[in-house]
Design an enzyme around this catalytic site. Structure first.
Site, PDB file in Angstrom:
ATOM      1  N   CYS A 151     -16.069  -1.802 -24.361  1.00  0.00           N
ATOM      2  CA  CYS A 151     -15.220  -0.995 -24.995  1.00  0.00           C
ATOM      3  C   CYS A 151     -13.977  -0.392 -24.133  1.00  0.00           C
ATOM      4  O   CYS A 151     -12.819  -0.504 -24.705  1.00  0.00           O
ATOM      5  CB  CYS A 151     -15.950   0.399 -25.323  1.00  0.00           C
ATOM      6  SG  CYS A 151     -16.539   1.463 -24.298  1.00  0.00           S
ATOM      7  N   HIS A 169     -13.256   7.383 -23.293  1.00  0.00           N
ATOM      8  CA  HIS A 169     -13.932   6.501 -22.291  1.00  0.00           C
ATOM      9  C   HIS A 169     -12.888   5.599 -21.456  1.00  0.00           C
ATOM     10  O   HIS A 169     -13.081   4.557 -21.284  1.00  0.00           O
ATOM     11  CB  HIS A 169     -14.663   5.449 -23.203  1.00  0.00           C
ATOM     12  CG  HIS A 169     -15.981   4.948 -22.140  1.00  0.00           C
ATOM     13  ND1 HIS A 169     -16.950   4.125 -22.531  1.00  0.00           N
ATOM     14  CD2 HIS A 169     -16.054   5.140 -20.831  1.00  0.00           C
ATOM     15  CE1 HIS A 169     -17.692   3.947 -21.451  1.00  0.00           C
ATOM     16  NE2 HIS A 169     -17.189   4.294 -20.379  1.00  0.00           N
TER      17      HIS A 169
END
Length: 452
Positions: free
Chosen positions: A81, A136
């Site tokens: 990710c 993130h």
């Protein structure tokens, strides 16, 4: 004579009345579209109904695809990710930034505020920006060096302030301890959907950029019990291909798409809003199957990097269109700047290309060569190995850094990457390997370079 003059006058007036709307439409100043990016986490290429799935139920996403454009060869910039999210936010390959793997809780790396993020660029065109959900792009959240607030967002809503591993979908959320539930037993995906609707309503009078970044369907899987029970009773339930809990989590994402569409309709914003839906990497192979693609998250096989990608913009994107154009997460940044008429400085490096003409004209852009760089000190716990890859035309080559293995696949007749033709086509192997290594020399930051 008098009657003739009256008839002519009536004709002129009639023509003028007919033409006024035309002239008004032509002279009406064009406003940039509202932009909504909906990003799912760890969603495989074949999980949506419009991509052939017959177990999961995604009616709203299917309608989005039916009313817009569905891409069959869209790729994430990485098989995990963080680097893909970097590509989305700055339009540069994560290999340039030096962050090519997901960031863990003790990692001191972060996306530097020195990079101009997509939201900051769109603000130049008057957009009001909002991040809802997963960021993130930092490891150690306690130091707050790479938090969203450092990157110019106008609003940051329900975004993690602590490390997010292992999922957390029911309130209280351990990675967002300051968030108060709005409903009893609040489900995180529902909350993010609700916040997205509220954001649109608050900002309907001006151009807005909404980045709705879901935490689902990342493991550990957790969904609302009633939905899980519904899927558990369906035929074929219980296999990796038909995971009731994952299906239920995806349905909650899909419900949010429906809520957003209803809100846009109610506010009269549908015609001037561009919606993009995609994911950051392939599905986790321990909870789902990415068949007919090989592999999954953490791997450079198609199952780890090929993604669903839907673009919807009524009146500008032809309904029901399907594009075989090879695209990458990197292309979102230049495409949106193009559509919003935002110019970057001449010194800005962009590794993606604008696909605005593909969206609005159903045209193909020039043939693409895509690159992946995924060096690892040890194998990923899901099975991924340290490697790099290149796709040129229908051919894709993977170079493994751990043992020097080379694999070559012709995706046109081997989508599942079962037939390695590296030995049968030595000239193609040499060409692509040389091209991949040359790209690394030019692109990868010095401390991240892989020795050849």
């Amino acid at each position: 004579m008098k009657n003739c003059m009256v008839s002519r006058l009536a004709l002129i007036v009639g023509l003028w009345l007919v033409m006024v709307p035309v002239f008004s439409q032509q002279n009406k100043p064009k406003t940039p579209p509202n932009i909504i990016i909906i990003l799912a986490d760890d969603l495989g290429w074949s999980e949506l109904g419009c991509y052939g799935n017959r177990f999961n139920e995604t009616p709203n996403l299917d309608r989005l695809a039916a009313g817009g454009m569905r891409f069959t060869q869209a790729y994430a910039t990485a098989p995990v990710c963080t680097p893909t999210r970097i590509a989305l936010m700055i339009g540069q390959h994560p290999a340039r930034v030096g962050i090519t793997d997901y960031l863990d809780a003790k990692d001191e790396k972060f996306l530097s505020p020195n990079y101009v993020t997509l939201n900051e660029q769109l603000q130049k065109a008057g957009y009001h920006s909002g991040l809802i959900g997963k960021w993130h792009l930092t490891g150690d959240y306690g130091k707050k060096k790479g938090e969203p607030a450092k990157h110019g967002w106008d609003e940051v809503i329900c975004s993690e302030t602590g490390y997010i591993a292992n999922g957390d979908y029911f309130h209280p959320y351990f990675f967002m301890p300051d968030i108060t539930a709005k409903t009893e037993g609040e489900y995180l995906t529902d909350r993010l959907n609700s916040e997205a609707v509220d954001f649109i309503k608050r900002n309907q009078a001006k151009p807005f950029f909404l980045y709705l970044s879901h935490y689902a369907v990342h493991t550990k899987l957790a969904a609302k019990a009633g939905m899980v029970a519904k899927y558990a009773q369906k035929s074929g339930a219980g296999t990796k291909q038909n995971n009731p809990e994952l299906a239920a989590m995806l349905e909650s994402i899909d419900e949010g798409v429906g809520q957003i569409m209803s809100t846009l309709n109610e506010l009269g914003l549908r015609e001037n809003t561009l919606i993009l839906f995609t994911s950051d990497n392939g599905g986790e192979s321990n909870v789902t199957s990415n068949a007919p693609l090989r592999g999954g998250k953490s791997e450079l096989y198609e199952g780890g990097i090929r993604e669903p990608f839907i673009a919807y913009w009524p009146g500008s994107i032809k309904a029901g269109s399907v594009s075989t154009q090879v695209i990458n997460t990197l292309d979102i940044y230049p495409t949106l700047l193009d559509l919003a008429a935002v110019k970057t400085t001449t010194s800005s490096i962009l590794d993606g290309v604008s696909i605005a003409s593909v969206l609005t004209g159903n045209k193909k852009s020039a043939p693409r060569t895509l690159y992946w760089h995924y060096p690892l000190p040890k194998p990923h716990f899901l099975g991924g190995r340290s490697a790099g890859a290149i796709r040129n035309g229908d051919f894709k080559l993977i170079e493994y850094f751990d043992n020097g293995q080379i694999q070559l696949f012709n995706l046109a007749d081997d989508l599942g990457e079962q037939n390695d033709v590296a030995e049968k086509l030595p000239a193609k192997r040499i060409q692509l390997l040389s091209q991949l290594r040359e790209w690394r020399k030019k692109t990868v930051t010095d401390f991240q370079k892989t020795t050849n």
